[in-house]
Design an enzyme around this catalytic site. Structure first.
Site, short mmCIF file in Angstrom:
data_model
loop_
_atom_site.label_atom_id
_atom_site.label_comp_id
_atom_site.label_asym_id
_atom_site.label_seq_id
_atom_site.Cartn_x
_atom_site.Cartn_y
_atom_site.Cartn_z
CG ASP A 71 0.04 -3.84 2.86
OD1 ASP A 71 -0.05 -3.14 3.90
OD2 ASP A 71 0.55 -3.47 1.78
CG HIS A 120 -0.34 0.37 2.50
ND1 HIS A 120 0.16 -0.55 3.40
CD2 HIS A 120 -0.09 1.60 3.05
CE1 HIS A 120 0.67 0.07 4.44
NE2 HIS A 120 0.52 1.40 4.26
CB SER A 171 3.32 1.87 5.72
OG SER A 171 2.19 2.18 6.48
#
Lengths: 446, 242
Positions: B94, B39, B191
């Site tokens: 992900d 993502h 992330s």
């Protein structure tokens, strides 16, 4: 008189044969065969009135202006003079046959009938080279001055080496301006040796043997060439050249020494003046395959394969190097080397050298390095280096059970390549080491 | 990173700083691959774009300094096929790999992390480190920070999600970590960074998780992509490099 065309064989018979022959005739037949042949005649049938001395009827054979016989009677009867099975041979290529009959054939008042004759002739080669007695002096008169060669139907003359047949086809004139000798060995001599040589000679004898052979000359006894006490060879002289280089001028009664001409081309020039009765000279030439010098290595790493005690023309030798060394000709690297002994006794290539194989600068290792185990900076045969990785960040990839020191060890091989004993030429690989921070998080306070 | 502390040089030499759709993290694998979260490349609630530049920086703990070292061109980005950019509540798959154009030269400040090879790295309570250049207490970070977190029990996280009335997917390919009593957590900008666990037996650090999603920051649990379930995929895409 009937003329027989020049055939090589034929038949002749009396008129009306085999009916009785007529009276009171005289015929002469000229038998001719081609030149170079002789006539051979033989009677097959013979039945002519017999008489004392063949006075009445007779057959007369003649050739070369000579009568070969006068015949009458019957083949098997003793009366008269029958020819029997005799073979009549002419010298030349003509023969005459005369048949004569008188006006009657009576015996004790009885008419007799005779059938006459049947003869067969053929051309027979004449050996012109056989000794011919000379018709005038009666001595032997050879057809040819030197050599006679008979063949069917003829002959020809030739001359001994050093002479030339003249236009008359039989006499020989000294002609020794281009004697050529190509056999590996042989004899050369002055004309008529060991009889005195002819005057006014301009003789040239060329010995031309195969490339790679060298001619040796050995003079025989007697050796006699007119000479002079004070002046060197003013009258007659024998000059010897090898490859155009003069080896000397000889005359007198002392044999020249044996000569090694170191050449495959030798010329002898022999001049004589108008007088003299020396017996001349004779030599025996032999040839020997030319030799090349014994090959010698230029360094201790050079190997001459299967060395021979001697090398001669067309021989060759092969050179290799000890393991780990490279054949070099000048700056040129060679895969192999062969030298051939040439016809002039030299090698067609110079001896090469053997240079130690150089593997060159070792390849850099990504994320690693190498160090010399043997002499630093020396990359030649049997040099060794150790690759290692930039630890602790990288680690050398090794086979299970192997080690970095084994995997990282490279040797300069005889093929001039850096090689590892496990993986050959393949370079080692430095792989990232994961999960090993050099400064991992640590915490003190508890 | 919430509640964490500044990293020292060499603490997390695998840490990557990415700037694709904003700040993100990643971890070096081998010497030319960066593991990150899908993502960060294809953010949820964005149209799928392929042309954004993918700047990856490595080898420093300070943002300015790491940028000075220059970015590493990315040859290609490989997104896991299970990732659904168009499903904002589903962070399944992900995970992504960035293949660098050129291998990097490793050193004390630049080293890869290892991949997990068994489940024990996900035992409840096992402590791991999450590092990142993400925001702290609502402030952007200028330096790499890290926080230590325990792997949490799945049911606990499951219940916690329910209290949050969340309908986010919490699949078997994820795990959660954190302690609601501690304001320790990862946060936006982290992330792609990894949850690193120390394998005492082999004295190596293992990337067991990838910072993926959470509800708020520091209020409970964080959710991570479970790397163990993607190791085969990773190795396949990396070409079975050692």
């Amino acid at each position: 008189s009937p003329y027989m065309p020049q055939k090589l064989y034929g038949e002749i018979s009396s008129p009306l044969y085999p009916k009785p022959y007529p009276n009171d005739i005289e015929t002469t037949t000229v038998i001719t065969v081609p030149p170079g042949y002789r006539v051979k005649l033989v009677f097959r049938q013979f039945d002519v009135e017999p008489s004392e001395g063949c006075f009445y009827d007779f057959v007369k054979i003649s050739a070369d202006k000579k009568t070969l016989g006068r015949f009458c009677g019957q083949l098997e009867s003793p009366l008269g003079n029958p020819p029997g099975r005799k073979e009549f041979m002419s010298q030349g290529n003509k023969m005459l046959l005369t048949f004569h009959t008188d006006f009657s054939n009576e015996e004790n008042g009885t008419l007799m009938f005779y059938r006459g004759f049947q003869a067969y002739y053929q051309a027979v080669d004449r050996d012109e080279c056989a000794p011919q007695v000379n018709s005038v002096e009666g001595g032997y008169q050879p057809q040819c001055q030197h050599l006679c060669h008979n063949y069917i139907g003829g002959y020809f003359c030739s001359c001994r080496p050093g002479y030339e047949l003249q236009k008359d086809g039989r006499s020989c004139q000294a002609e020794c301006s281009s004697g050529l000798y190509t056999e590996p060995s042989g004899y050369v001599s002055s004309l008529e040796y060991p009889q005195p040589y002819p005057p006014d000679l301009r003789c040239n004898y060329s010995i031309r043997v195969e490339r790679g052979l060298t001619v040796h000359l050995k003079f025989l006894d007697p050796f006699e060439i007119d000479d002079h006490q004070q002046v060197h060879c003013p009258y007659d002289q024998l000059q010897i050249y090898a490859n155009g280089k003069n080896l000397g001028e000889f005359c007198g009664n002392r044999r020249p020494p044996d000569l090694d001409t170191s050449s495959n081309a030798v010329d002898l020039v022999f001049f004589t003046d108008e007088s003299g009765d020396s017996r001349g000279w004779k030599l025996h030439y032999t040839t020997e395959v030319i030799k090349c010098p014994q090959p010698k290595a230029l360094d201790e790493f050079t190997i001459i394969q299967e060395p021979q005690p001697q090398y001669q023309f067309r021989d060759y030798f092969i050179v290799t190097c000890k393991q780990g060394y490279q054949l070099m000709e000048g700056n040129q690297a060679l895969l192999s080397f062969t030298a051939v002994c040439q016809d002039d006794g030299t090698w067609h290539r110079a001896m090469p050298r053997c240079k130690i194989k150089d593997c060159g600068q070792p390849r850099g290792l990504t994320n690693g390095d190498f160090r010399y185990i043997t002499t630093r900076g020396v990359n030649t045969y049997e040099a060794r280096i150790q690759y290692s990785c930039h630890e602790p960040y990288y680690k050398m990839k090794t086979r299970a059970g192997s080690s970095e020191s084994v995997r990282g060890l490279y040797t300069c091989t005889a093929q001039g390549i850096w090689k590892n004993e496990e993986e050959g030429e393949k370079m080692p690989r430095c792989l990232p080491v994961c999960g090993k921070p050099v400064n991992p998080v640590t915490q003190k306070q508890r | 990173i919430i509640g964490g502390q500044k990293a020292k040089p060499g603490n997390f030499p695998w840490q990557a700083f990415t700037n694709i759709h904003g700040r993100g993290g990643g971890a070096l694998l081998g010497d030319r691959w960066v593991l990150t979260a899908a993502h960060t490349i294809y953010p949820k609630e964005h149209n799928r774009q392929n042309d954004t530049s993918k700047d990856v920086f490595l080898g420093h703990i300070n943002v300015e300094e790491i940028k000075k070292l220059g970015h590493h061109p990315v040859r290609r980005a490989i997104i896991h096929p299970d990732y659904r950019q168009d499903e904002p509540n589903n962070f399944e798959g992900d995970i992504a790999l960035l293949e660098l154009e050129n291998p990097v030269t490793l050193g004390p400040n630049l080293l890869p992390i290892c991949l997990p090879d068994n489940e024990t790295f996900y035992d409840e309570g096992l402590m791991g480190y999450v590092s990142g250049f993400g925001i702290t207490e609502d402030k952007i970070a200028f330096n790499l920070r890290f926080v230590r977190l325990p792997v949490a029990e799945r049911e606990t996280c499951q219940r916690w999600l329910q209290t949050k009335k969340s309908n986010d997917v919490f699949s078997q390919n994820m795990f959660c970590s954190g302690d609601p009593s501690q304001r320790h957590d990862a946060c936006q900008g982290d992330s792609g960074g990894v949850f690193a666990v120390r394998d005492r037996d082999r004295d190596t650090w293992i990337a067991t998780g990838i910072v993926s999603w959470g509800i708020g920051c520091g209020e409970g649990y964080g959710f991570y992509t479970k790397v163990l379930n993607y190791v085969d995929w990773i190795k396949k895409e990396m070409g079975e490099e050692d």
